[in-house]
Design an enzyme around this catalytic site. Structure first.
Site, mmCIF file in Angstrom:
data_model
loop_
_atom_site.group_PDB
_atom_site.id
_atom_site.type_symbol
_atom_site.label_atom_id
_atom_site.label_comp_id
_atom_site.label_asym_id
_atom_site.label_seq_id
_atom_site.Cartn_x
_atom_site.Cartn_y
_atom_site.Cartn_z
ATOM 1 N N GLY A 54 0.857 -1.182 0.000
ATOM 2 C CA GLY A 54 0.000 0.000 0.000
ATOM 3 C C GLY A 54 0.893 1.233 0.000
ATOM 4 C CB ALA A 55 0.962 4.180 -2.230
ATOM 5 N NE ARG A 99 6.968 -2.467 -4.775
ATOM 6 C CZ ARG A 99 5.743 -2.944 -4.481
ATOM 7 N NH1 ARG A 99 5.431 -3.220 -3.243
ATOM 8 N NH2 ARG A 99 4.858 -3.138 -5.426
ATOM 9 C CD GLN A 194 -1.300 -7.686 -3.275
ATOM 10 O OE1 GLN A 194 -1.870 -8.410 -4.096
ATOM 11 N NE2 GLN A 194 -0.148 -7.111 -3.532
ATOM 12 C CG ASP A 235 0.114 1.980 -5.861
ATOM 13 O OD1 ASP A 235 -0.872 1.331 -6.231
ATOM 14 O OD2 ASP A 235 0.786 1.676 -4.852
ATOM 15 C CG ASN A 245 -4.427 0.998 -7.920
ATOM 16 O OD1 ASN A 245 -3.819 1.242 -6.889
ATOM 17 N ND2 ASN A 245 -5.503 0.232 -7.933
ATOM 18 C CE LYS A 246 -0.631 -4.799 -6.599
ATOM 19 N NZ LYS A 246 0.811 -5.130 -6.691
#
Lengths: 344, 344
Positions: A54-55, A99, A194, A235, A245-246
């Protein structure tokens, strides 16, 4: 109502006697495994291995890593401020590189680093900055959840992807308080699951009805009118409204557009003002082994390669609204974020 | 070139001393486990448990099940033809109900049953019908692969989903013979991972470069121009051009349309003439436990439910061509299939 532990970062990433302790998210929900990081390199490793995700939470974990490094550097005190600064700068770089796609990690570390008065107690200044960031993030999550909740109607079934962070849980908490019955469908979010392990579990802990689907079932569920709204996180939000995002977010947005289902992004603290367009967002490639295996056992032939982009880019045209702590914005006018007065 | 075992049903579903033996596809590629079915109920169980998969192969397996039942019925010979017929009819019904979405299973069993001369040796008539169907299917797979190969250009990277059956492997085999370099990207296809275990493995066995992605990465790969064409199979093609296939096909077609990447369906022996529109195709719901677990271990909280539609429907508007043993057809004119002369 039980409050899921993932709603509060202090329960999963915290300091304990000059070490950072993280509840290893790779083992949730079935096992509570605590990972103790004694130095910044341990923290960097934990971030890379997705012990934390999670960012926002990654940013805090990395901030604590910077703090551990500052303690170590001060112990071996050099009189040369420039040496101390250079050491800490390389630690910051190491942590940021863990990341590359998310916005918050680099933003928090840069901000913290730049605010240090090098002639004063460095570690305590860093700790202070991280603690402020935690409280700011918690407030943002709560406000973002509050803004998002206004979009919910009694009887909605929401599709989510990956773990969209505490704002999703706040949104559901406020909806419950307002007596709205909300159902959730979570994609499992391969390869790290997740959605299955964190989102579906956290939502079920709140006593809210939640069903799990595999990542390939979303469009079918939409076609069957099983989903009324989609909510994912971001993100990073670029100034052109593109959302990183993911991986998988993009194809959910395409399916939602086709079915005319509103697609909302929980954008917390708004866009990255230095990122003018989605094209400039670097998409992290992770170890292909993570795609070729499940829980350590190989799922395909030995000669098969793997591809693992961890994020994707959803263009503004597919997004109905980016929900921030200051209100909801059209992705095309996300730059207006700073013109909106802060709430609360 | 090594011929993958999944190219030839005789290698994975075959008779052995009045029993049907199946190579259990759930353990491929890492283990060769043979399941012996001594009666039709064993066969029905094996189909339900996905020991065998793929619309054509399921039909053959079920046909063998009907054959075993006929042997048993003839052993306990009743003089009343109507009793024999009624017994076998209920066996047929049981076998058809194992997997409701696919076309071939019901079609083959109905055809076989209807062609029986009840005053003659029933079992051998059924066996004869199944053996003819095998040879017809193999011929169809080869011809479909041959038609499909004409679409391939040197340097193509093809995306596939689930295991599209032998036609995909024939297509790649012909491309190799014609010196076209083709790369393949396979979606893993949760929850059963047919893409990872069957497709990617089979393609790699042919010495063709193949990479695996999770089901949520397809749109991203398309956006990065990593994919030039998409090929899936069809469990059933309706007369309006709607394609029922493994769940996830629909969202791949949506992503392909957005990126203007041609989306082709390997339609083998053409449409189901009795199925006028996609709306009348019953989509099989499987046991939600299969979504809540991964290789037998639970992946989410205990209070989370699962949803498991095994197939989805891709509308004709998203499909560039349905490739059959008689040539390629626009989905909107799939009914023309029977007007095209047979090849070979």
């Amino acid at each position: 109502m039980q409050q899921p532990i993932l709603m509060d970062i202090n329960q999963t990433v915290f300091l304990k006697e000059d070490a950072v302790v993280m509840v290893d998210r790779r083992y949730l929900p079935h096992k509570i495994v605590e990972v103790t990081c004694n130095n910044y390199e341990d923290v960097a490793w934990a971030i890379e291995q997705m012990v934390v995700q999670g960012a926002g939470d990654i940013a805090i974990a990395a901030g604590y890593g910077l703090y551990l490094a500052a303690i170590d550097i001060e112990k071996n005190k050099s009189d040369h401020i420039s040496d101390v600064r250079a050491s800490l700068w390389s630690v910051k770089k190491r942590l940021i590189n863990t990341r590359p796609t998310g916005y918050h990690l680099k933003a928090l570390l840069d901000k913290t680093f730049d605010s240090v008065n090098w002639e004063d107690d460095i570690a305590s200044q860093i700790l202070n900055s991280i603690e402020k960031a935690i409280s700011k993030q918690q407030n943002r999550s709560r406000l973002t959840g509050k803004v998002a909740e206004r979009l919910l109607e009694n009887g909605d079934t929401l599709l989510t992807h990956c773990f969209p962070g505490p704002a999703l849980l706040y949104m559901l908490m406020f909806a419950k308080k307002n007596n709205k019955t909300i159902n959730v469908i979570a994609t499992e979010t391969r390869p790290y699951l997740q959605g299955a392990r964190l989102t579906a579990w956290s939502v079920s802990e709140m006593g809210i009805s939640v069903a799990l689907i595999t990542d390939n079932m979303a469009a079918y569920c939409m076609s069957q009118e099983m989903i009324t709204k989609v909510f994912t996180a971001a993100d990073r939000v670029a100034m052109d409204g593109t959302v990183a995002n993911k991986v998988g977010t993009f194809q959910l947005a395409l399916a939602a557009k086709y079915h005319q289902i509103p697609f909302y992004v929980l954008g917390y603290g708004g866009p990255d003002s230095t990122c003018l367009s989605g094209n400039s967002i670097k998409i992290e490639s992770r170890d292909p082994e993570e795609v070729l295996t499940f829980k350590g056992s190989k799922i395909t032939g030995d000669e098969v390669e793997g591809i693992y982009p961890a994020f994707d880019l959803t263009p503004a045209s597919l997004i109905n609204g980016i929900i921030t702590d200051r209100g909801m914005l059209n992705p095309g006018e996300i730059g207006r974020y700073w013109n909106i007065p802060k709430i609360g």
